[in-house]
Design a protein around this motif. Structure first.
Motif, PDB file in Angstrom:
ATOM      1  N   GLY A  34       0.827  -1.197   0.000  1.00 29.14           N
ATOM      2  CA  GLY A  34       0.000   0.000   0.000  1.00 29.14           C
ATOM      3  C   GLY A  34       0.860   1.245   0.000  1.00 29.14           C
ATOM      4  N   GLY A  35       0.219   2.378  -0.235  1.00 29.91           N
ATOM      5  CA  GLY A  35       0.957   3.631  -0.296  1.00 29.91           C
ATOM      6  C   GLY A  35       1.653   3.966   1.006  1.00 29.91           C
ATOM      7  N   LEU A  36       0.977   3.699   2.125  1.00 29.31           N
ATOM      8  CA  LEU A  36       1.562   4.025   3.430  1.00 29.31           C
ATOM      9  C   LEU A  36       2.820   3.199   3.669  1.00 29.31           C
ATOM     10  CD1 LEU A  36      -1.626   4.347   5.612  1.00 29.31           C
ATOM     11  CD2 LEU A  36       0.066   6.124   5.220  1.00 29.31           C
ATOM     12  N   ASN A  37       2.721   1.904   3.355  1.00 26.78           N
ATOM     13  CA  ASN A  37       3.892   1.062   3.554  1.00 26.78           C
ATOM     14  C   ASN A  37       5.018   1.426   2.599  1.00 26.78           C
ATOM     15  OD1 ASN A  37       1.836  -1.107   4.857  1.00 26.78           O
ATOM     16  ND2 ASN A  37       3.940  -1.355   5.526  1.00 26.78           N
ATOM     17  N   PHE A  38       4.637   1.845   1.396  1.00 28.28           N
ATOM     18  CA  PHE A  38       5.651   2.253   0.425  1.00 28.28           C
ATOM     19  C   PHE A  38       6.396   3.488   0.934  1.00 28.28           C
ATOM     20  CE2 PHE A  38       7.134   4.317  -3.465  1.00 28.28           C
ATOM     21  CZ  PHE A  38       7.788   3.253  -4.062  1.00 28.28           C
ATOM     22  N   ALA A  39       5.623   4.442   1.460  1.00 26.72           N
ATOM     23  CA  ALA A  39       6.249   5.652   2.001  1.00 26.72           C
ATOM     24  C   ALA A  39       7.116   5.312   3.201  1.00 26.72           C
ATOM     25  CB  ALA A  39       5.170   6.660   2.397  1.00 26.72           C
ATOM     26  N   LEU A  40       6.631   4.388   4.014  1.00 28.85           N
ATOM     27  CA  LEU A  40       7.379   3.969   5.193  1.00 28.85           C
ATOM     28  C   LEU A  40       8.700   3.346   4.777  1.00 28.85           C
ATOM     29  CD1 LEU A  40       7.200   3.678   8.240  1.00 28.85           C
ATOM     30  CD2 LEU A  40       6.234   1.419   7.899  1.00 28.85           C
TER      31      LEU A  40
ATOM     32  N   PRO B 213      -5.089   1.127  10.721  1.00 29.29           N
ATOM     33  CA  PRO B 213      -5.986   1.672   9.694  1.00 29.29           C
ATOM     34  C   PRO B 213      -5.362   2.879   9.004  1.00 29.29           C
ATOM     35  CG  PRO B 213      -6.904   1.923  11.912  1.00 29.29           C
ATOM     36  CD  PRO B 213      -5.718   1.055  12.032  1.00 29.29           C
ATOM     37  N   PRO B 214      -5.736   3.132   7.739  1.00 29.32           N
ATOM     38  CA  PRO B 214      -5.031   4.146   6.943  1.00 29.32           C
ATOM     39  C   PRO B 214      -4.984   5.516   7.582  1.00 29.32           C
ATOM     40  CG  PRO B 214      -6.636   2.959   5.609  1.00 29.32           C
ATOM     41  CD  PRO B 214      -6.802   2.461   7.004  1.00 29.32           C
ATOM     42  N   GLY B 215      -6.115   5.940   8.149  1.00 28.28           N
ATOM     43  CA  GLY B 215      -6.140   7.282   8.732  1.00 28.28           C
ATOM     44  C   GLY B 215      -5.114   7.419   9.831  1.00 28.28           C
ATOM     45  N   GLU B 216      -5.107   6.446  10.741  1.00 32.91           N
ATOM     46  CA  GLU B 216      -4.151   6.498  11.834  1.00 32.91           C
ATOM     47  C   GLU B 216      -2.746   6.263  11.304  1.00 32.91           C
ATOM     48  OE1 GLU B 216      -4.904   3.724  15.007  1.00 32.91           O
ATOM     49  OE2 GLU B 216      -3.093   4.442  16.004  1.00 32.91           O
ATOM     50  N   GLY B 217      -2.671   5.404  10.271  1.00 31.58           N
ATOM     51  CA  GLY B 217      -1.363   5.118   9.660  1.00 31.58           C
ATOM     52  C   GLY B 217      -0.716   6.387   9.143  1.00 31.58           C
ATOM     53  N   LEU B 218      -1.532   7.244   8.543  1.00 28.76           N
ATOM     54  CA  LEU B 218      -1.000   8.504   8.022  1.00 28.76           C
ATOM     55  C   LEU B 218      -0.465   9.357   9.168  1.00 28.76           C
ATOM     56  CD1 LEU B 218      -0.669  10.140   5.437  1.00 28.76           C
ATOM     57  CD2 LEU B 218      -2.862  11.212   5.918  1.00 28.76           C
ATOM     58  N   LEU B 219      -1.220   9.366  10.263  1.00 26.47           N
ATOM     59  CA  LEU B 219      -0.760  10.129  11.436  1.00 26.47           C
ATOM     60  C   LEU B 219       0.563   9.562  11.945  1.00 26.47           C
ATOM     61  CD1 LEU B 219      -3.925  10.862  13.587  1.00 26.47           C
ATOM     62  CD2 LEU B 219      -2.511  12.447  12.278  1.00 26.47           C
ATOM     63  N   ARG B 220       0.645   8.225  11.997  1.00 22.61           N
ATOM     64  CA  ARG B 220       1.887   7.604  12.465  1.00 22.61           C
ATOM     65  C   ARG B 220       3.042   7.987  11.538  1.00 22.61           C
ATOM     66  NH1 ARG B 220       1.069   2.472  15.445  1.00 22.61           N
ATOM     67  NH2 ARG B 220      -0.824   2.788  16.633  1.00 22.61           N
ATOM     68  N   LEU B 221       2.746   7.979  10.233  1.00 20.53           N
ATOM     69  CA  LEU B 221       3.787   8.309   9.260  1.00 20.53           C
ATOM     70  C   LEU B 221       4.277   9.740   9.489  1.00 20.53           C
ATOM     71  CD1 LEU B 221       5.085   6.867   6.794  1.00 20.53           C
ATOM     72  CD2 LEU B 221       3.570   8.226   5.372  1.00 20.53           C
ATOM     73  N   LEU B 222       3.323  10.636   9.730  1.00 25.97           N
ATOM     74  CA  LEU B 222       3.713  12.017  10.000  1.00 25.97           C
ATOM     75  C   LEU B 222       4.511  12.092  11.298  1.00 25.97           C
ATOM     76  CD1 LEU B 222       0.529  13.973   8.911  1.00 25.97           C
ATOM     77  CD2 LEU B 222       2.725  13.820   7.758  1.00 25.97           C
ATOM     78  N   GLY B 223       4.095  11.279  12.278  1.00 25.56           N
ATOM     79  CA  GLY B 223       4.835  11.236  13.537  1.00 25.56           C
ATOM     80  C   GLY B 223       6.259  10.778  13.313  1.00 25.56           C
TER      81      GLY B 223
END
Lengths: 908, 290
Positions: B78-84, B174-184
């Motif tokens: 997914g996009g979040l994991n790719f960014a991670l 979940p994606p929403g929280e994942g995005l927050l974690r990514l920003l964190g």
């Protein structure tokens, strides 16, 4: 990379000597800190390896004493787990000794280097050994005694050692406190739960005890050659195991033997305050064992405290937060009951629950909770869950193969996989599932869930395994801690409709089942950890809809890690405060700074007074320089290289701090960064441009940096002076030296500053450009503006400047209007054919001085003698005169100080 | 023209070297453009590698090793994991070099061009010069970080979809929280990089060789990382600036593990304050000889 190393080398070589000392000091401090960190620390305890007498055996023991004890100390008898030795409790022993206890560790009989056979913590053998050790402790002069032969002692141990602690406390009232961990209450219940033999664990331990006989463990002198089937097990124990493992049902003798080795029957005799620690991830001795012990001991009024942790025989020591909590509880317990220190520990109950996984150490994260009192296995509340599912037929595989997997006995390191359900697996056809609807709210389960089921079997008998899965929204199921409830049912009807419901208490678990998850009760026929019937059969099972989940809500134990966030906030606060204070101070200083205008210089572009600059390494670049630049003047600062011109200009630009003296620009004191510098335009030490920008862009970037209005820049005029034509749009890195020089002069003139300071402005220019530059400068100095030019070229100063200041070796040697000093000087330069003869004749003529210069040159101070007379006299004397040049004052001044260096500094 | 004026008309110390002027000074530099460009390019290269490499999926079962391989395995989920994944591969070195470049180059390069003395002769007050340079370098560093994450997130989401942030060991986020974690994670990385920023900036002030400042900061960072690997150093390692650089993984845990984040932030902020403090102290007093 060569660039990099060269750069570093340059940076390093620039370190002046005064910085070497602090740097070396810092290095020494760092090295010292490193050494201090890795230094060997002296142990806080001393040890003594001993061979002590047990009841009828010799025990391999080690006695730890705190190194810095004063007076007698209480003792701790530390027993190891099954298959271990005194070495396996070393860490705990050292930590207890560090806390000020005399610790006696020993290898139990039948293990390691101790002699004797394994009797499974039998009161007649192992417990008697421990009593002998208590006698020994009482005789030690270092140990506190409560009476003759009665040491102040606690018994501490895990598993095998935990049961020993319980049995010892029951048999010997000299024990003052016990801390049994992850241990059993009744071996019958632990090894044959629900009447089903726990073959995996039993085999694992039997193998451990046997292995030591084969020399795989310990390999000591205590070994006795024994029966290959029994290893170091005592004969009765071995027989009991063989009987139980063969049939799966312990007979009377076996049951009696196991019961004798169980604390269950002697709990009422335990008077020593007991701290019971049990693991929630333990399929060998589950939480119910500690629960039975706690109830039995507390029944007689003995203080009991219970703590659960996320670990055990399957889970190991658990996460650090858990082991820290247990260490604290143990220390608190011992400190109170042995040393009499601290408040009496209450009977509040602490437990931990898995919160998730840490990606940092790939381990589990648990949260600690506490409740006021021990709630047992039924929690403080309960939640009813409705299960759905019809009666289903399930097959019992012959000899339990293939069998479902619930846990992996003996593998204690995979706590996370045990808990995440990675191990658990059911075999299709051998299990029936009964699932709830998705939970609407999370349930905090802590205790033993209860369910009722009905079963039918063609043989009238069945062994079933009941387990509780937590199923998440994606359908992945987790068997909490790998715990299952085995049941042996007899007298079953062949028809499920005739079956009577049986209550099944599932193993106690600690788990939060999230909202949205479902709960699944699985009834299986096989489990690889248990012995199941050899005959194949098909049962029918049905689970009643009601599942009772005991719940327990604890108060979270504060995570000590959260303190760091407060520390962080504090650190940021301190930094911000410091910043605010610094800003305030600088604001106050700014307001208090000397803004007074020296009236007498208010209309003078530049006044330099007694300027001196000495560098840290002792080099004095400027001794003392003072001069004035008036409006309308073009002043030349003339001197050879190294005379101090550039240093003077650098101080003038606020780049360098003077050692002494002051500079006034229009009456304002000039210090580094003084705003009055904005009225000065400068070219110091060559041009400095951004190489990636064009000339025009550079000028624009410079003017933008001043923050002044664009209209004030007089950009076009400056560009005209630069005279770069179209090249002004090329990148400056491609410029020639002269082009850069012209651009730099243009930059200095941006905004037409009232004082223009140019360092060697004609450097790199060709003769026509030099001539043009002279005109520009002379024109510039009109309108009340002033120009200060530095140069080492006499001609240039002479032609460009209205005034000149000659400096050498950091001092002023001459100054005044160029017209004044450019006039004829009293001296001439002569080139003659015979220097000695000419010198004689000239001296006869009465000149002031004669100096030779070069092979044929003479400098003559005429002292009023006419030049014609000199030539006539020389020619008369037959000396050829090749040349006679009248000298000028400025040149005199310049050359007299420059001396022989003139050539070197003049031709660059 | 009144001669008693303290300064030229229109001159105000607080208006010299406007932020925007410094932004433009740096923006026109090739290395700024390259560094930022590479931040956009890297995710595309990684994407191409995943698309055309092919071999990456085969050794999944084989090693099943450390956190890194699991991150690589999940990167295409997914996009979040790719960014991670993009962040994880860059955090150790690439971002360090980029930050060291922006902070180490800023003053030293002006000194080496000789333009520093002209800025000081304007005069731009020295503290203001450093303040503006620091702010702009920080801005560019942050921009680099955000470009990297933003591009990875964009191309990853376009290619692999918007799905929960997964991990081989922890529960899905979940994606929403994942995005927050990514920003964190970005915020934490930015905080730890303050150490490099401080060090590079200090060296930039101390030396005229831009490469020396950048290289020196990276060198010391690597040195600290090596020392951190030596267990024998014991407690002294907790004081190393790189000790807590991996603490951002705590944000991938469920629940988040924040203790090390706090410690890491404390360490980084203290180091950066010391370095910057010394840089200001030194620069406002030193003789500019370049």
């Amino acid at each position: 990379m060569p660039d990099l190393t060269a750069g570093l080398r340059r940076a390093l070589s620039r370190l002046p000597r005064r910085r070497v000392l602090p740097a070396a000091a810092a290095l020494v401090v760092l090295a010292g800190a490193a050494v201090w960190a890795v230094r060997p620390t002296p142990d806080a305890w001393t040890t003594e390896d001993l061979r002590l007498a047990g009841a009828d055996v010799e025990l391999d023991a080690r006695f730890y004493l705190p190194a810095d004890r004063d007076g007698k100390v209480p003792a701790v008898l530390l027993a190891h787990g099954f298959g271990g030795s005194k070495e396996s409790v070393r860490d705990d022993a050292e930590s207890l000794a560090g806390r000020g206890y005399a610790v006696l560790t020993y290898t139990a009989r039948g293990f390691g280097r101790s002699t004797g056979q394994i009797h499974l913590d039998s009161p007649d053998h192992e417990v008697k050994d421990a009593q002998k050790l208590l006698d020994w402790l009482a005789a030690r002069p270092e140990v506190v005694t409560d009476g003759a032969g009665d040491p102040r002692v606690a018994a501490v141990g895990g598993s095998y050692g935990g049961a020993l602690a319980l049995l010892l406390a029951a048999q010997d009232q000299r024990v003052d406190a016990i801390v049994p961990q992850i241990t059993w209450n009744d071996l019958n219940q632990a090894l044959v739960p629900g009447g089903v033999f726990k073959k995996a664990w039993a085999g694992y331990f039997f193998g451990n005890g046997g292995a030591s006989a084969l020399g795989l463990m310990g390999g000591g002198r205590g070994q006795e050659q024994g029966d290959p089937a029994c290893g170091r097990f005592a004969e009765d124990v071995c027989k009991a195991y063989l009987q139980m493992a063969t049939t799966g049902i312990p007979d009377e003798t076996t049951r009696a033997l196991l019961l004798k080795s169980s604390p269950a029957t002697v709990l009422d005799r335990i008077k020593a305050p007991t701290l019971l620690i049990q693991g929630a991830v333990d399929t060998l001795f589950p939480l119910s064992e500690a629960d039975a012990n706690a109830k039995g001991i507390a029944a007689t009024g003995t203080p009991v405290r219970v703590a659960w942790f996320t670990g055990g025989h399957d889970g190991g020591a658990g996460p650090a937060s858990d082991s820290d909590r247990l260490k604290f509880l143990t220390a608190q317990w011992l400190d109170h009951y042995l040393k009499g220190e601290g408040e009496a520990p209450g009977d509040d109950f602490t437990f931990s629950r898995v919160a998730g996984f840490s990606a940092l150490d790939r381990g589990l994260v648990t949260n600690g909770y506490s409740t006021g009192s021990y709630p047992g296995l039924t929690g403080t509340g309960s939640t009813e869950i409705t299960l759905q599912g019809r009666a289903q037929p399930i097959a019992n595989p012959p000899n339990g193969n293939p069998g479902a997997i619930s846990s992996m006995p003996g593998i204690t390191s995979r706590l996370s996989s045990v808990l995440s359900g990675g191990v658990a697996m059911d075999v299709p056809g051998q299990h029936a599932d009964f699932e709830s609807a998705a939970l609407t709210a999370p349930v905090e389960v802590a205790g033993a869930p209860a369910v009722r089921l009905r079963a039918a079997s063609p043989t009238g008998e069945a062994i079933l395994f009941v387990k509780l899965y937590d199923v998440d929204a994606n359908g992945s199921a987790t068997l909490s801690a790998g715990l299952v409830a085995p049941i042996r049912l007899t007298g079953l009807p062949a028809d499920i409709n005739a079956a009577q419901p049986v209550s099944v208490t599932l193993p106690a678990i600690v788990r939060q089942i999230e909202a949205g998850h479902t709960v699944r009760v699985t009834v299986a026929t096989s489990d690889q950890a248990f012995l199941t019937p050899a005959q194949p059969a098909t049962y029918t099972v049905a689970v009643e809809p009601a599942l009772t989940l005991p719940t327990l809500t604890g108060t979270p134990i504060a995570d000590p890690g959260s303190i760091w966030w407060y520390v962080l906030a504090g650190v940021i606060g301190v930094i911000l405060l410091g910043l605010a204070v610094l800003l305030l101070i600088s604001r106050i200083r700014h307001r208090r700074r000397d803004v007074a205008v020296v009236e007498e210089h208010a209309d003078t572009p530049l006044v330099v007074n007694g300027l001196r600059k000495a560098y840290g390494d002792g080099f004095v670049a400027v001794q003392e320089i003072g001069f004035t630049v008036e409006r309308g003047q073009v002043v030349g600062l003339l001197g050879p290289n190294g005379a101090g011109k550039t240093t003077t200009l650098r101080v003038l630009m606020g780049l360098t701090q003077p050692t002494a003296g002051e500079i006034y620009v229009f009456g304002h004191r000039l210090v580094p960064g003084a705003p009055i510098l904005s009225r000065v335009g400068a070219l110091v030490e060559g041009p400095g441009f951004l190489p990636h920008l064009s000339g025009a862009e550079n000028l624009r970037a410079y003017w933008q940096a001043t923050g002044r209005p664009w209209a004030d820049a007089r950009f076009e005029e400056a560009l005209e002076i630069a005279g770069l034509g179209d090249s002004v749009h090329r990148k400056t890195r491609k410029y020639s030296h002269g082009m850069r020089q012209r651009l730099a002069i243009a930059q200095a003139m941006l905004g037409l500053p009232e004082l223009l300071v140019l360092d060697e402005p004609t450097d790199g220019l060709d003769p026509p450009q030099i001539a043009e530059m002279r005109r520009v400068l002379q024109r510039y100095a009109t309108d009340g503006r002033a120009v200060l030019v530095s140069s080492h070229l006499l001609a240039e100063v002479e032609q460009t400047c209205t005034h000149a200041v000659v400096v050498n070796k950091g001092r002023i040697v001459a100054s005044g209007p160029v017209s004044d000093i450019v006039g004829d000087s009293p001296s001439v330069q002569l080139d003659v054919s015979d220097v000695p003869a000419a010198t004689r004749i000239l001296q006869d003529l009465g000149v002031a001085s004669v100096k030779t210069e070069g092979a044929s040159g003479l400098i003559v101070d005429m002292n009023g003698t006419a030049r014609s007379e000199v030539v006539a006299s020389l020619v008369e004397a037959g000396i050829g005169v090749d040349r006679l040049v009248p000298r000028r004052r400025l040149e005199d001044a310049f050359l007299s100080l420059v001396g022989d260096n003139s050539r070197g500094s003049g031709d660059r | 023209m009144t001669t008693t004026l303290e300064a030229a008309s229109g001159y105000k110390p607080s208006r010299t070297l406007p932020l925007w002027a410094e932004v433009r000074r740096q923006a026109s530099r090739r290395r700024t453009q390259l560094a930022l460009g590479f931040m956009v390019l890297l995710p595309l290269i990684v994407l191409a590698a995943f698309e055309f490499g092919g071999g990456g999926r085969d050794d999944n079962d084989g090693n099943g090793g450390g956190a890194f391989s699991s991150m690589a395995d999940l990167a295409t989920s997914g996009g979040l994991n790719f960014a991670l994944f993009g962040l994880a591969v860059s955090a150790g070195f690439l971002l360090v070099v980029v930050v060291a470049l922006f902070f180490g180059d800023t003053v030293a390069s002006e000194a080496s061009w000789g333009s520093l003395r002209y800025l000081l002769a304007i005069p731009v007050p020295r503290a203001r010069l450093l303040g503006v340079k620091l702010t702009v370098a920080a801005g560019y560093s942050l921009l680099a970080l955000l470009l990297l994450v933003g591009t990875s997130l964009l191309v990853g989401t376009l290619r692999y979809g918007w799905s929960p942030m997964g991990s081989t060991i922890a529960a899905e986020i979940p994606p929403g929280e994942g995005l927050l974690r990514l920003l964190g994670i970005c915020a934490y990385l930015a905080t730890t990089l303050l150490v490099v920023a401080g060090l590079a900036f200090l060296l930039s002030v101390l030396t005229d060789a831009a490469l020396g400042a950048v290289g020196g900061a990276v060198l010391l960072w690597i040195l600290s990382s090596i020392l951190d690997q030596i267990d024998a150093l014991g407690g002294i390692r907790n004081g190393l600036p790189t000790h807590y650089t991996d603490a951002w993984m705590g944000l991938l845990s469920t629940p988040v593990q924040t203790e090390d984040l706090a410690k890491g932030a404390i360490s980084a902020i203290v180091y950066a304050t010391l370095f910057w403090g010394f840089a200001f102290y030194r620069f406002t007093r030193k003789d500019v000889t370049s």
